[in-house]
Write an enzyme that holds these catalytic residues in place. Structure first.
Site, short mmCIF file in Angstrom:
data_model
loop_
_atom_site.label_atom_id
_atom_site.label_comp_id
_atom_site.label_asym_id
_atom_site.label_seq_id
_atom_site.Cartn_x
_atom_site.Cartn_y
_atom_site.Cartn_z
N ASP A 22 -15.24 10.48 -10.75
CA ASP A 22 -14.76 9.89 -12.01
C ASP A 22 -14.26 11.00 -12.92
O ASP A 22 -15.02 11.86 -13.34
CB ASP A 22 -15.94 9.14 -12.66
CG ASP A 22 -15.59 8.63 -14.05
OD1 ASP A 22 -14.39 8.52 -14.37
OD2 ASP A 22 -16.54 8.35 -14.81
N ASN A 24 -12.71 10.50 -15.94
CA ASN A 24 -12.60 10.20 -17.38
C ASN A 24 -13.87 9.62 -18.01
O ASN A 24 -13.83 9.09 -19.12
CB ASN A 24 -11.41 9.26 -17.65
CG ASN A 24 -11.60 7.91 -16.96
OD1 ASN A 24 -12.61 7.70 -16.28
ND2 ASN A 24 -10.65 7.02 -17.14
N ASP A 26 -15.70 6.98 -17.46
CA ASP A 26 -15.98 5.54 -17.63
C ASP A 26 -16.94 5.01 -16.56
O ASP A 26 -17.21 3.81 -16.49
CB ASP A 26 -14.68 4.72 -17.65
CG ASP A 26 -13.96 4.73 -16.31
OD1 ASP A 26 -14.41 5.43 -15.38
OD2 ASP A 26 -12.92 4.04 -16.20
N ASP A 30 -11.79 7.46 -9.82
CA ASP A 30 -10.38 7.18 -10.10
C ASP A 30 -9.45 8.14 -9.33
O ASP A 30 -9.91 9.07 -8.67
CB ASP A 30 -10.13 7.22 -11.61
CG ASP A 30 -10.74 8.44 -12.25
OD1 ASP A 30 -10.63 9.53 -11.66
OD2 ASP A 30 -11.36 8.33 -13.35
N ASP A 200 -6.86 -4.48 6.88
CA ASP A 200 -8.09 -5.25 6.68
C ASP A 200 -8.11 -6.52 7.54
O ASP A 200 -7.14 -7.30 7.52
CB ASP A 200 -8.14 -5.62 5.19
CG ASP A 200 -9.50 -6.13 4.76
OD1 ASP A 200 -10.46 -5.34 4.80
OD2 ASP A 200 -9.60 -7.31 4.38
N HIS A 331 -17.46 1.87 4.37
CA HIS A 331 -17.94 1.28 3.12
C HIS A 331 -18.62 -0.07 3.31
O HIS A 331 -19.12 -0.64 2.35
CB HIS A 331 -16.76 1.13 2.16
CG HIS A 331 -15.74 0.17 2.68
ND1 HIS A 331 -15.01 0.41 3.83
CD2 HIS A 331 -15.37 -1.06 2.27
CE1 HIS A 331 -14.23 -0.62 4.06
NE2 HIS A 331 -14.43 -1.53 3.13
N ASP A 332 -18.62 -0.60 4.53
CA ASP A 332 -19.25 -1.90 4.80
C ASP A 332 -20.57 -1.75 5.57
O ASP A 332 -21.17 -2.76 5.94
CB ASP A 332 -18.33 -2.78 5.66
CG ASP A 332 -17.07 -3.20 4.92
OD1 ASP A 332 -17.12 -3.32 3.68
OD2 ASP A 332 -16.05 -3.40 5.60
#
Ligand code: NOJ
Length: 561
Positions: A22, A24, A26, A30, A200, A331-332
């Site tokens: 990240d 920034n 938040d 990103d 996908d 990621h799954d």
């Protein structure tokens, strides 16, 4: 003999942008964050990055629900940030593979917004609509994320199909207009200079006409209906059309995410001669650890024989016909070291062993972010700490509908949740693992003070440095990429041993998948001439006699014979 190609020789690194870095504050990773870490990836030796979806999305399924295919999600940055990222990657001789999610869109995509307005809207037929059947859903199909695969839309009093969440309506690939829109969009990205697509659930595009009820195999109201949408009747037609109209005009890497495929399906979809894609992700080895009911198979050693037989079949069946993609995590999935290795005492050893395994098989290795430092599963105390739509739905279904004890359900979540792989990347021992200066969108794994990139880079014995060495070896030795695979000691329950042979060059890979010291006798007819130790995860005598010896827990060695 296997044809040579850059996408066979590369090592792919998968980035889950939300959890990578990240820039920034938040709390959400990103594109500028990724930019800042490109030199890190370069140092590791990575030459291709697969970026999970960064398109505009309401994030019901973290970007796999796309509301605009040709723009960037606000949290991740702008199209200009993306252009800069691509340029900086190319400057470093790295390639970028984008995620292509075209089985479904978000329900907030303008196509669906239009489609739901009226039955005669020009976009109606972009999706799969059906009236109720006897007051119920049009059929008994189950969604992958739990419940019915049909969503009811009040405006027009009809149901739309969603194989995933109800905010992910399936596109109607029978409609040639849908296909043209998708091809145009793909071409737009390719014209921008991207180097490929990860596609996908691409083998679910074609649904069996009539969408029949599936015979029930459980007592549940909704049933898994893969037989009516996995490798459906028009799949190859659609993929070959996509190839003819788009893919064949570019020198790109294409990898299909294809659950439930057999080696024969893979050869059909990604065959060297007549296939549509360059390779596919198969799931047989990942499904070995699948839970049966509430019970999870945790006995790792007994799984080794299954793992050997699955991987050997894929290695042998595809050789010279199609190309394997090799992975143990994404990621799954739970973290690979937790699923296939030991995330406790032998975490470092087993993470290195698994790395040796994926780099030494025939196929393109895919490294999931954080695996290069041996990141592990997480066990949050409350379901409220989990973010994944699939995890939350499953938990609710188990506890509320099936009466499973919440603590038992949480145990399954700990072992299986996709969020295991989605906790923030652990960069350093500072607060929030150096991932963000703000509050992360999902909690960091509390083990970050021990497991992080800063520590790994400083420690020459780390998992990170071991990965670097493996990747370098792969670049220097064509036998690692192209050599043919032969299994040894098929019935040994702890050791996975195989050779790789390219003309005169021959490697011997030996991996102890157990926490025991394991004794190994090479077969009599196994001719050992001179040997050179290429890599090992223990400090051992490189000249040791290798006819018969013992291996330490999770020891991995690669010799040149
Ligand atoms: C597979 C993706 O990898 C997963 O994250 C997603 O939830 C489903 N497809 C639906 O797009």
């Amino acid at each position: 003999m296997t044809n040579r190609a850059w996408w066979k020789e590369c090592v792919v690194y998968q980035i889950y942008p939300r959890s990578f870095y990240d820039s920034n504050g938040d709390g959400i990773g990103d594109l500028r964050g990724i930019l800042q870490k490109l030199d890190y990836l370069k140092e590791l030796g990575i030459d291709v990055v697969w970026l999970c979806p960064v398109y505009k999305s309401p994030n019901d399924d973290n970007g796999y629900d796309i509301s605009n295919y040709q723009d960037i999600m606000d949290e991740f940055g702008t199209l200009a940030d993306w252009e800069k990222l691509l340029a900086e990657m190319h400057k470093r001789e790295m390639k970028l593979v984008m995620d292509l999610v075209v089985n479904h869109t978000s329900d907030e995509h303008p196509w669906f917004q239009e489609a739901r307005k009226s039955k005669d809207n020009p976009y109606r037929d972009f999706y799969i609509w059906r009236p109720a059947k006897a007051g119920h859903e049009p059929n008994n199909w189950r969604s992958f994320f739990g419940g019915s695969a049909w969503g009811y839309d009040e405006q027009t009093s009809e149901y739309y199909l969603h194989l995933f969440s109800k905010k992910q309506p399936d596109l109607n690939w029978e409609n040639p207009q849908v296909r043209e829109e998708i091809y145009t969009m793909m071409d737009w990205w390719l014209q921008k200079g991207i180097d490929g697509f990860r596609m996908d659930v691409i083998n679910m595009l074609s649904k069996t006409p009539g969408l029949p009820d599936v015979p029930a195999v459980t007592n549940d109201r909704y049933q898994f209906a893969g037989q009516y949408f996995v490798n459906g009747p028009r799949l190859m037609e659609f993929l070959l059309e996509m190839k003819a109209k788009v893919l064949s005009r570019y020198d790109i890497l294409t990898v299909g995410e294809t659950p439930f495929v057999t080696t024969q399906d893979a050869i059909m979809i990604a065959g060297e001669e007549t296939g549509a894609l360059k390779m596919v992700f198969q799931f047989e080895h990942m499904d070995l650890s699948a839970e049966t009911g509430a019970e999870i198979r945790t006995d790792k050693s007994s799984r080794l024989l299954d793992l050997k037989s699955v991987m050997s079949r894929w290695q042998k069946d595809l050789e010279g016909r199609a190309w394997n993609s090799i992975y143990l995590g994404n990621h799954d999935q739970p973290r690979s070291v937790s699923q296939f290795g030991d995330d406790g005492r032998y975490r470092v050893e087993s993470a290195k062993l698994l790395a040796t395994f994926i780099h030494m098989l025939q196929g393109t290795p895919y490294v999931y972010q954080g695996d290069e430092i041996g990141m592990t599963n997480v066990a949050f105390e409350s379901i409220d700490d989990y973010r994944d739509v699939a995890t939350r739905n499953m938990y609710r279904e188990a506890v509320e509908n099936k009466g499973v004890d919440p603590l038992e359900a949480l145990k399954v979540v700990h072992a299986k949740s996709r969020d295991n792989a989605r906790t923030p990347m652990q960069w350093d021992p500072s607060k929030q693992a150096g991932f963000t200066t703000g509050t992360p969108w999902i909690k960091v794994n509390p083990n970050y003070e021990e497991i992080n990139v800063a520590e790994a880079r400083a420690n020459p014995e780390s998992v990170f440095h071991y990965y670097k060495k493996l990747i370098r070896l792969r670049k220097e030795n064509p036998v690692i990429v192209y050599g043919s695979y032969d299994l040894l000691l098929a019935s040994h329950e702890e050791i996975y041993a195989f050779t790789r042979t390219l003309e005169e060059d021959r490697l011997f890979v030996i991996l102890n998948f157990s926490a025991n010291t394991s004794v190994f006798h090479l077969p009599e007819d196994f001719a050992v001439k001179s040997t050179e130790l290429l890599i090992s995860n223990y400090n051992i005598n490189p000249d040791e006699n290798i006819q018969e010896f013992s291996l330490h827990p999770y020891e991995a060695r690669v010799y040149r014979l």
